[in-house]
Structures are given as structure tokens and as C-alpha cells.
Design a protein around this motif. Structure first.
Motif, PDB file in Angstrom:
ATOM      1  N   TRP A 144       0.838  -1.199   0.000  1.00 56.22           N
ATOM      2  CA  TRP A 144       0.000   0.000   0.000  1.00 56.22           C
ATOM      3  C   TRP A 144       0.869   1.243   0.000  1.00 56.22           C
ATOM      4  O   TRP A 144       1.868   1.333   0.721  1.00 56.22           O
ATOM      5  CB  TRP A 144      -0.882   0.035   1.249  1.00 56.22           C
ATOM      6  CG  TRP A 144      -2.069  -0.858   1.200  1.00 56.22           C
ATOM      7  CD1 TRP A 144      -2.463  -1.681   0.192  1.00 56.22           C
ATOM      8  CD2 TRP A 144      -3.026  -1.025   2.252  1.00 56.22           C
ATOM      9  NE1 TRP A 144      -3.612  -2.337   0.539  1.00 56.22           N
ATOM     10  CE2 TRP A 144      -3.977  -1.957   1.790  1.00 56.22           C
ATOM     11  CE3 TRP A 144      -3.170  -0.476   3.522  1.00 56.22           C
ATOM     12  CZ2 TRP A 144      -5.066  -2.351   2.570  1.00 56.22           C
ATOM     13  CZ3 TRP A 144      -4.243  -0.857   4.297  1.00 56.22           C
ATOM     14  CH2 TRP A 144      -5.191  -1.792   3.820  1.00 56.22           C
ATOM     15  N   GLN A 148      -2.926   5.454   0.299  1.00 54.85           N
ATOM     16  CA  GLN A 148      -3.943   4.422   0.461  1.00 54.85           C
ATOM     17  C   GLN A 148      -4.093   4.021   1.919  1.00 54.85           C
ATOM     18  O   GLN A 148      -5.201   3.812   2.420  1.00 54.85           O
ATOM     19  CB  GLN A 148      -3.593   3.190  -0.374  1.00 54.85           C
ATOM     20  CG  GLN A 148      -4.663   2.102  -0.309  1.00 54.85           C
ATOM     21  CD  GLN A 148      -4.315   0.895  -1.153  1.00 54.85           C
ATOM     22  OE1 GLN A 148      -3.231   0.823  -1.712  1.00 54.85           O
ATOM     23  NE2 GLN A 148      -5.230  -0.042  -1.251  1.00 54.85           N
ATOM     24  N   SER A 178      -5.986  -1.545  -5.027  1.00 55.15           N
ATOM     25  CA  SER A 178      -4.537  -1.499  -4.861  1.00 55.15           C
ATOM     26  C   SER A 178      -3.971  -0.196  -5.396  1.00 55.15           C
ATOM     27  O   SER A 178      -4.307   0.259  -6.484  1.00 55.15           O
ATOM     28  CB  SER A 178      -3.897  -2.679  -5.594  1.00 55.15           C
ATOM     29  OG  SER A 178      -2.506  -2.625  -5.481  1.00 55.15           O
TER      30      SER A 178
END
Length: 231
Positions: A144, A148, A178
Motif C-alpha cells: 500500500w 492508500q 490497490s
């Protein structure tokens, strides 16, 4: 026939040049990833050790009211004078909190290699220990980005997973698009640049600055980094 042979040779040269370009691009990407890992390891390790020393010193003077705040202010003045704004009082409090969140060197040594300091700054503010461990695993496994991670923490993503009873890691990952971190993102963090003593030079593009970091690193004083490794 001659023009045909010439065209074939030209196509072959083009293929070779394309393959060479791909190979060199791979070398540069690998070098950037290694540079990120080395910088990240040193930074996170140093921040944990600074926090440890601050806490140890606080414990010596805990009988004196306000000692911790005075200590942080004094350290900040001395460190900022030599190393810049990366050692503000706010950041020193973050180092202290980092150590208190993860007091075991054995545990943290694993985190040093997986998460950037920017990730740590977000995760250590999560009060729930299980939630912290969940976010650490997801950052490490799913790569990540900091953006995010911050989005998922602010939206109480872990808590919502528990409420919805979607406990499988597969369901969790499908619910979180993602947005992988890139090594270059680490070097664009203003905090990282401040700590490294690498302010963005006027007129430099991001690509030029990344190349300068990778191929023309700043001079390292003799003995720098000695004693940082926790044994």
C-alpha cells in the motif's frame, strides 16, 4: 535483395536496442529499490533509537515536573541547528511515540525492512493493537502507498471489516483498491528530504532530483551511522 537484407539488419538492430533499453531500465529500477530500502532502514532504525534514548532520559528525570517537554525542546534546538527541520519538537515526540508503541527491538527490526517511516507515522496513531497489526500486514503484503493507508485508516476500514464479518484476507483485499507504493515516492516526501539534508534544488524536475540522489549521493561524514544497529 540487397535492400531486403538491409531492412532485416535494421530490424535486428532495433530489436537489440529495445532489449538493451529494457535491461538498463531494469537495472535502474533495481538500484532505486535498493536505495530506498537502505535509506528507509537507516531512517526508521535511527528514529526508534532516538525515541529509546529520549524515554530512557525521561525516566531519569521523571520526578521533575515538565522535564520531558523541556528535554524535547532542548534536543530539538540542538539537532535542528545541525541537521535541519526534520528534527522539530513534533518529530521528536513522534520518535518517542514510535519507541513506546514498539518497545521490542526484535519486533521493530522486522518492521524496519517492510514499512517506510511515513507508513509508521500513520499506523502508530491507531490505538487498537489488532488494527495496527492488520495495517502493518496489509502494507507489507499488498505494498500500500502512504495515501492508500491513510485513506483506509481514516475510513475505519479495519473496523468495518470486523462489523461486516469479512475476515478473510481475500475479501479484505478486494474491498481496497490497490495503489502500490513506488520507491521514488519515498524520496519525494519533504520530511525524508529534510532528514537527509537534501532540499529540492530550485529548477530541478522530480526525475532529475531522483537521479541526483541515486547517482550523486551526499557526502557521508566519517563514522556516520556507527552504533546505529541494534544488536
Amino acid at each position: 535483395m540487397k535492400p531486403e537484407r538491409s531492412r532485416v539488419r535494421g530490424d535486428k538492430r532495433s530489436e537489440n536496442e529495445t532489449e538493451l533499453l529494457r535491461d538498463i531500465q531494469g537495472i535502474v529500477r533495481s538500484a532505486r529499490a535498493k536505495a530506498f530500502l537502505a535509506v528507509n532502514f537507516a531512517m526508521v532504525e535511527a528514529h526508534w533509537l532516538i525515541g529509546k534514548r529520549i524515554v530512557e532520559e525521561e525516566q531519569k528525570g521523571r520526578a521533575r515536573a515538565g522535564y520531558g517537554e523541556r528535554l524535547i525542546r532542548a534536543l530539538s534546538r540542538g539537532l535542528a541547528a545541525e541537521f535541519g527541520r526534520g528534527f522539530s519538537a513534533v518529530n521528536l515526540w513522534n520518535f518517542r511515540r514510535f519507541y513506546l508503541t514498539y518497545p521490542s527491538a526484535e519486533i521493530v527490526s522486522t518492521l524496519w525492512r517492510q514499512l517506510s517511516w511515513s507508513h509508521h507515522r500513520l499506523i502508530m496513531r491507531v490505538e487498537n493493537r489488532d488494527a495496527r497489526e492488520y495495517y502493518i500486514r496489509e502494507v507489507a503484503d499488498q505494498h500500500w502507498s502512504v495515501r492508500q493507508l491513510e485513506r483506509n485508516i481514516n475510513s475505519l476500514y479495519y473496523q468495518r471489516l470486523l462489523v461486516s464479518r469479512r475476515k478473510s484476507s481475500g475479501a479484505a483485499r478486494k474491498g481496497s483498491p490497490s495503489e502500490p507504493a513506488r520507491p521514488s515516492d519515498h524520496f519525494k516526501d519533504p520530511y525524508v528530504l529534510e532528514v537527509l539534508g537534501l532540499p529540492m534544488p530550485p529548477g530541478f524536475t522530480e526525475a532529475e532530483f531522483e537521479a541526483a540522489i541515486l547517482f550523486e549521493p551526499p557526502a557521508i561524514p566519517p563514522g556516520a551511522g556507527q552504533g546505529l544497529l541494534v544488536r
